[in-house]
Design a protein around this motif. Structure first.
Motif, PDB file in Angstrom:
ATOM      1  N   PHE A   1       0.863  -1.192   0.000  1.00 23.81           N
ATOM      2  CA  PHE A   1       0.000   0.000   0.000  1.00 23.81           C
ATOM      3  C   PHE A   1       0.890   1.229   0.000  1.00 23.81           C
ATOM      4  CE2 PHE A   1       0.692  -0.754   4.519  1.00 23.81           C
ATOM      5  CZ  PHE A   1       0.853   0.503   5.063  1.00 23.81           C
ATOM      6  N   VAL A   2       0.317   2.351  -0.429  1.00 25.85           N
ATOM      7  CA  VAL A   2       1.034   3.615  -0.515  1.00 25.85           C
ATOM      8  C   VAL A   2       0.432   4.561   0.518  1.00 25.85           C
ATOM      9  CG1 VAL A   2       1.654   5.544  -2.024  1.00 25.85           C
ATOM     10  CG2 VAL A   2       1.406   3.239  -2.967  1.00 25.85           C
ATOM     11  N   THR A   3       1.291   5.195   1.309  1.00 25.76           N
ATOM     12  CA  THR A   3       0.785   6.101   2.338  1.00 25.76           C
ATOM     13  C   THR A   3       0.459   7.463   1.761  1.00 25.76           C
ATOM     14  OG1 THR A   3       3.028   6.813   2.861  1.00 25.76           O
ATOM     15  CG2 THR A   3       2.130   5.008   4.156  1.00 25.76           C
ATOM     16  N   SER A   4      -0.292   8.233   2.515  1.00 28.40           N
ATOM     17  CA  SER A   4      -0.578   9.620   2.138  1.00 28.40           C
ATOM     18  C   SER A   4       0.642  10.453   2.510  1.00 28.40           C
ATOM     19  CB  SER A   4      -1.847  10.098   2.835  1.00 28.40           C
ATOM     20  OG  SER A   4      -1.624  10.715   4.051  1.00 28.40           O
ATOM     21  N   ASN A   5       0.747  11.610   1.919  1.00 28.09           N
ATOM     22  CA  ASN A   5       1.910  12.499   2.010  1.00 28.09           C
ATOM     23  C   ASN A   5       2.963  12.216   3.093  1.00 28.09           C
ATOM     24  OD1 ASN A   5      -0.350  13.164   3.563  1.00 28.09           O
ATOM     25  ND2 ASN A   5       0.156  15.316   3.650  1.00 28.09           N
ATOM     26  N   PRO A   6       4.181  11.771   2.803  1.00 26.14           N
ATOM     27  CA  PRO A   6       4.637  11.459   1.443  1.00 26.14           C
ATOM     28  C   PRO A   6       4.164  10.066   1.007  1.00 26.14           C
ATOM     29  CG  PRO A   6       6.401  11.056   2.987  1.00 26.14           C
ATOM     30  CD  PRO A   6       5.266  11.645   3.781  1.00 26.14           C
ATOM     31  N   ASN A   7       4.274   9.840  -0.317  1.00 28.65           N
ATOM     32  CA  ASN A   7       3.758   8.607  -0.904  1.00 28.65           C
ATOM     33  C   ASN A   7       4.787   7.493  -0.850  1.00 28.65           C
ATOM     34  OD1 ASN A   7       2.128  10.717  -3.265  1.00 28.65           O
ATOM     35  ND2 ASN A   7       1.163   9.621  -1.593  1.00 28.65           N
ATOM     36  N   ARG A   8       4.898   6.884   0.336  1.00 26.28           N
ATOM     37  CA  ARG A   8       5.812   5.757   0.494  1.00 26.28           C
ATOM     38  C   ARG A   8       5.087   4.456   0.202  1.00 26.28           C
ATOM     39  NH1 ARG A   8       7.530   5.867   6.374  1.00 26.28           N
ATOM     40  NH2 ARG A   8       9.140   4.395   5.749  1.00 26.28           N
ATOM     41  N   LEU A   9       5.762   3.523  -0.451  1.00 25.14           N
ATOM     42  CA  LEU A   9       5.204   2.197  -0.698  1.00 25.14           C
ATOM     43  C   LEU A   9       5.667   1.249   0.407  1.00 25.14           C
ATOM     44  CD1 LEU A   9       3.786   0.079  -2.563  1.00 25.14           C
ATOM     45  CD2 LEU A   9       6.039  -0.330  -3.572  1.00 25.14           C
TER      46      LEU A   9
ATOM     47  N   PRO B   1      -4.176  -0.147   5.878  1.00 21.98           N
ATOM     48  CA  PRO B   1      -4.953   0.834   6.661  1.00 21.98           C
ATOM     49  C   PRO B   1      -6.032   1.535   5.831  1.00 21.98           C
ATOM     50  CG  PRO B   1      -2.607   1.047   7.135  1.00 21.98           C
ATOM     51  CD  PRO B   1      -2.728   0.142   5.928  1.00 21.98           C
ATOM     52  N   LYS B   2      -7.050   1.975   6.528  1.00 18.49           N
ATOM     53  CA  LYS B   2      -8.245   2.556   5.907  1.00 18.49           C
ATOM     54  C   LYS B   2      -7.932   3.605   4.835  1.00 18.49           C
ATOM     55  CE  LYS B   2     -11.961   3.592   8.558  1.00 18.49           C
ATOM     56  NZ  LYS B   2     -12.986   4.419   9.271  1.00 18.49           N
ATOM     57  N   ALA B   3      -8.523   3.417   3.684  1.00 17.61           N
ATOM     58  CA  ALA B   3      -8.494   4.390   2.583  1.00 17.61           C
ATOM     59  C   ALA B   3      -7.117   4.603   1.947  1.00 17.61           C
ATOM     60  CB  ALA B   3      -9.096   5.733   3.004  1.00 17.61           C
ATOM     61  N   MET B   4      -6.190   3.680   2.176  1.00 19.61           N
ATOM     62  CA  MET B   4      -4.894   3.749   1.488  1.00 19.61           C
ATOM     63  C   MET B   4      -4.997   2.953   0.170  1.00 19.61           C
ATOM     64  SD  MET B   4      -2.786   5.456   3.537  1.00 19.61           S
ATOM     65  CE  MET B   4      -4.044   6.426   4.394  1.00 19.61           C
ATOM     66  N   ILE B   5      -4.286   3.391  -0.874  1.00 16.37           N
ATOM     67  CA  ILE B   5      -4.235   2.653  -2.144  1.00 16.37           C
ATOM     68  C   ILE B   5      -3.431   1.377  -1.923  1.00 16.37           C
ATOM     69  CG2 ILE B   5      -3.376   2.666  -4.517  1.00 16.37           C
ATOM     70  CD1 ILE B   5      -3.785   5.658  -4.617  1.00 16.37           C
TER      71      ILE B   5
ATOM     72  N   VAL C   1      -3.573  13.354   2.313  1.00 16.91           N
ATOM     73  CA  VAL C   1      -3.871  13.498   0.895  1.00 16.91           C
ATOM     74  C   VAL C   1      -3.096  12.439   0.127  1.00 16.91           C
ATOM     75  CG1 VAL C   1      -2.048  15.201   0.407  1.00 16.91           C
ATOM     76  CG2 VAL C   1      -4.034  15.080  -1.067  1.00 16.91           C
ATOM     77  N   ILE C   2      -3.767  11.821  -0.828  1.00 14.91           N
ATOM     78  CA  ILE C   2      -3.125  10.843  -1.699  1.00 14.91           C
ATOM     79  C   ILE C   2      -3.403  11.283  -3.122  1.00 14.91           C
ATOM     80  CG2 ILE C   2      -2.986   8.415  -2.375  1.00 14.91           C
ATOM     81  CD1 ILE C   2      -4.104   7.718   0.425  1.00 14.91           C
TER      82      ILE C   2
ATOM     83  N   LYS D   1       7.713   5.873  -3.482  1.00 16.58           N
ATOM     84  CA  LYS D   1       9.090   5.466  -3.183  1.00 16.58           C
ATOM     85  C   LYS D   1       9.018   4.305  -2.219  1.00 16.58           C
ATOM     86  CE  LYS D   1      11.257   9.096  -5.044  1.00 16.58           C
ATOM     87  NZ  LYS D   1      11.766  10.425  -4.774  1.00 16.58           N
TER      88      LYS D   1
ATOM     89  N   ASN E   1       7.895  13.293  -4.361  1.00 17.07           N
ATOM     90  CA  ASN E   1       6.607  13.407  -3.700  1.00 17.07           C
ATOM     91  C   ASN E   1       6.340  14.873  -3.439  1.00 17.07           C
ATOM     92  OD1 ASN E   1       5.691  10.673  -3.193  1.00 17.07           O
ATOM     93  ND2 ASN E   1       7.592  10.493  -1.985  1.00 17.07           N
TER      94      ASN E   1
END
Lengths: 189, 189, 189, 189, 189, 189
Positions: A95-103, A117-121, B146-147, B157, B186
């Motif tokens: 999954f990718v986190t919200s700001n910053p976009n860590r995988l 976690p909820k609402a993460m891609i 924000v995503i 990343k 990001n």
């Protein structure tokens, strides 16, 4: 379910409830076909839409079948955390986190557990070229919803303006049109 | 803020609080530069990260500036509904619902209000070729997150595997690589 | 909205929703008249009462216009925190905490932000003798409610007993009667 | 209680808890003195401040003693509904709703129950000229807070500007000053 | 996890999180031994106690193994609804509602799903005399807790007074003492 | 109350509400008969079932009368914490925690307060051989529910299978049958 909707559904008279209301013959032990899917996966949801007794109870399930190299493509559940248990095979997931976009990704095998976690891609992929995989996911809402990213962005009805998408993805409109042409229908899962 | 984190932040001793804790000189009346942005927009967030007094209070703000044809690209706030008020100009905006993926879009002008429900993919675009636009958004969380979809999918990343993305978008890996090359950092907003 | 009320309102069938349900032509950029008001202010609410699409979404707005020396008199929102952005002018504003009753006040100017925590008594006043001011407030509920203190205490229908009020304010009943005579109607804002 | 505050208080290690943590020798059966009070009433709170074991449990108590014609003056609990049981005597009580400001009042006697919804302005008064009354209130928060209207408006530290108050109550500043002089201290209850 | 407890646990610094924090090698595909148990069952919990990354996420899991005629005895989860999926075998299961005490029971087989609403007394039993059964349960809390009725009532440390129990179960104290002697330890699951 | 149920009850039109809706002539000062009860106690509930105005307000009450050696037998409230105030007499009371099953008990007297956390098994007993006792409990839900353990386990309709109960309590089925025979009806309190 009652026709009145209140951020979900109205409840049955409790005195009219029977054990059947709390039961679903979901056949979650049965593999589903993945061949009809362009992405070689198939999601079977067991939530308040097809199991009304879950109303207000804050939980639901999904069985996910993956063909060889099958992908449960990047998506979000706007109202739920997902806790995935591998039933069969080996998956690459993350999954990718919200700001910053860590995988946050990992390779997991049968019996392992991973949480989105909820609402993460998030996404999963069967790493095997020659055999299926399967997972059982628990979701922290009776009505988690799902937004498949590629479909929502390139296949919504009506489509999002190509001006917006060309700018967002930093590409020419022709490419946006071509991406949009890959998605000709909403897969409701 | 205290170093202990509990699904947010710990609170200051209330007897040590002063009026300054509830105040932020946000300069929300001032246009921000949009020229440095590849997408010709600029988001100024006023939330618990830079305004600690909002902790536990369930609300925050963002000012959004759009250059000519500027786009606030498709994104989600995993923890908040967004209520947008147009301060200046004319915007094309919308959001995509979860299963099925319907687009709810509209053209709105100065003084209008539009709401993006929690965790739905949404966007805005300045329709003018020659002048800026601006909006003030209210968000129903002190820490909405924000995503940005394009950045999260193609610019995380480390990156998401091209196998997953090629399958998800139904394109060749070369195209995925090219899309990934558009995102080299990001944007933290 | 449906006639059934469940701590708010029932929802529309989602498949019947249109973009208009998420939109309100609130004209929040337009100053409102403050001359008809005894306190020289005017509050324009945009909440679930006149914007049904906000139902369940946990957010709403208010535009506040102040004439010269206009006051948004001490009041509470029983169900919301308020985050105020100054649109125009200079305001003296503040709130009083619960036990002990400390006042947190400040003078704020255009572009500044100030937060009034949920259910605290708060107020604003335009400090200019000769020009208007305006603010845009975000509220953390689609139905925040408002209780104007002076009106609720001295202008309720029917009135609170003068025995209670004379004791509460430590004054003679004649003064209570005179105070009550200042309020001849509920201002519904 | 721990020094870290997180919208309330941190918890004790559960393995170190003892029955004493869940107990309070509140002497709620004992009448309190009401003679020292200008309003002839006395509120004894049993909440998380003096009974830490209530932390996170969502409930607290208050015993209210009224001397002859004693008044629990108009106030709000920003974080709790109050359910009052009359222990002794006859009370006139009520609350005022938010927009419009309707008064819901009633005369209640020993054994009766009346509910004041969360954050509404409410009061009680002993109707007897010659004997005390008492009530036991249940509150739906371990930390309900209390804002006494007269004290918060006219007795805050520092005081609210007389410009605001003269406008709010539609009276001359001299009267505001006189009202402010009635309140020389915060009663912390 | 941090030593500070706030109705659960404090969170790790998000920038220090790794994929391992969201992963648990739970081996949920592996049958557990049921022979060491007097009730011929074995519950394997995967929750915030042994999987800290679930903190604040509102979900957890349990694998339940049943030997022949094994029973997961009547118990409650004070903080969670449980959604059970049968992995293997045939179970008789049910729950009892609060006032009145109706039993909702059913016989379920591999692939079926049954839901036990939050804090209701529930149980399962393997109906087979000669083979094991297994289930995977999803729980709507990262820290659901468990109160095994027989153990809590007859095996608590220290014991509940025999006066209370003899009255509650309408039997002689000798029988209470004998029932208490069956439980010589808390099974922590 | 409206016939539609939504995790509780629908609300009355607020403009049709009267002071009577917030009032209940509960006669909580009056002792109730405890002689008709096999366990020598009597619980009088004041909650949303008989006081509809409590709907959505998150609080309710119960008066508990105990005859000599009377017991309010071990039970849980699935949706509420209970805060008990002793009105008369001396009580032995306690609750059992979830894993591990520790008993927190204490002897309390008139005026004392004790709290039973949400969904924990708890009980009270009048220690006097010759006089009654009474308590007033506050509950953190308008609809707390109650599950009397002995009745739910041995007196549900229909009964739980004796196979389950014999295993759970580690006794012979004859004893289970005898225990079941003690409970011939649901006491709805």
């Amino acid at each position: 379910m009652h026709a009145v909707r209140v951020n979900g559904f109205a409840c049955k008279d409790p005195m009219a409830a029977t054990p059947e209301d709390f039961f679903n013959a979901a056949m979650l032990d049965q593999p589903r076909d993945t061949k009809a899917s362009k992405v070689r996966s198939n999601v079977t949801n067991i939530n308040v839409i097809n199991f009304p007794g879950l109303n207000t109870l804050g939980i639901s399930l999904a069985r996910i079948d993956y063909g060889p190299l099958g992908v449960n493509t990047p998506h979000i559940h706007p109202r739920a955390t997902e806790l995935l248990t591998v039933l069969e095979g080996t998956l690459y997931l993350g999954f990718v986190t919200s700001n910053p976009n860590r995988l946050f990704s990992k390779i997991v095998k049968k019996g392992d557990v991973f949480v989105f976690p909820k609402a993460m891609i998030h996404f999963q992929m069967n790493l095997a070229h020659d055999k299926p995989a399967a997972a059982l996911s628990s979701l922290s809402s009776q009505n988690p919803g799902v937004i498949s990213i590629a479909n929502a962005v390139f296949g919504s009805k009506p489509p999002i303006s190509d001006d917006v998408l060309a700018t967002a993805f930093q590409v020419e409109k022709d490419l946006i049109h071509w991406l949009q042409s890959q998605f000709w229908g909403n897969t409701d899962y």
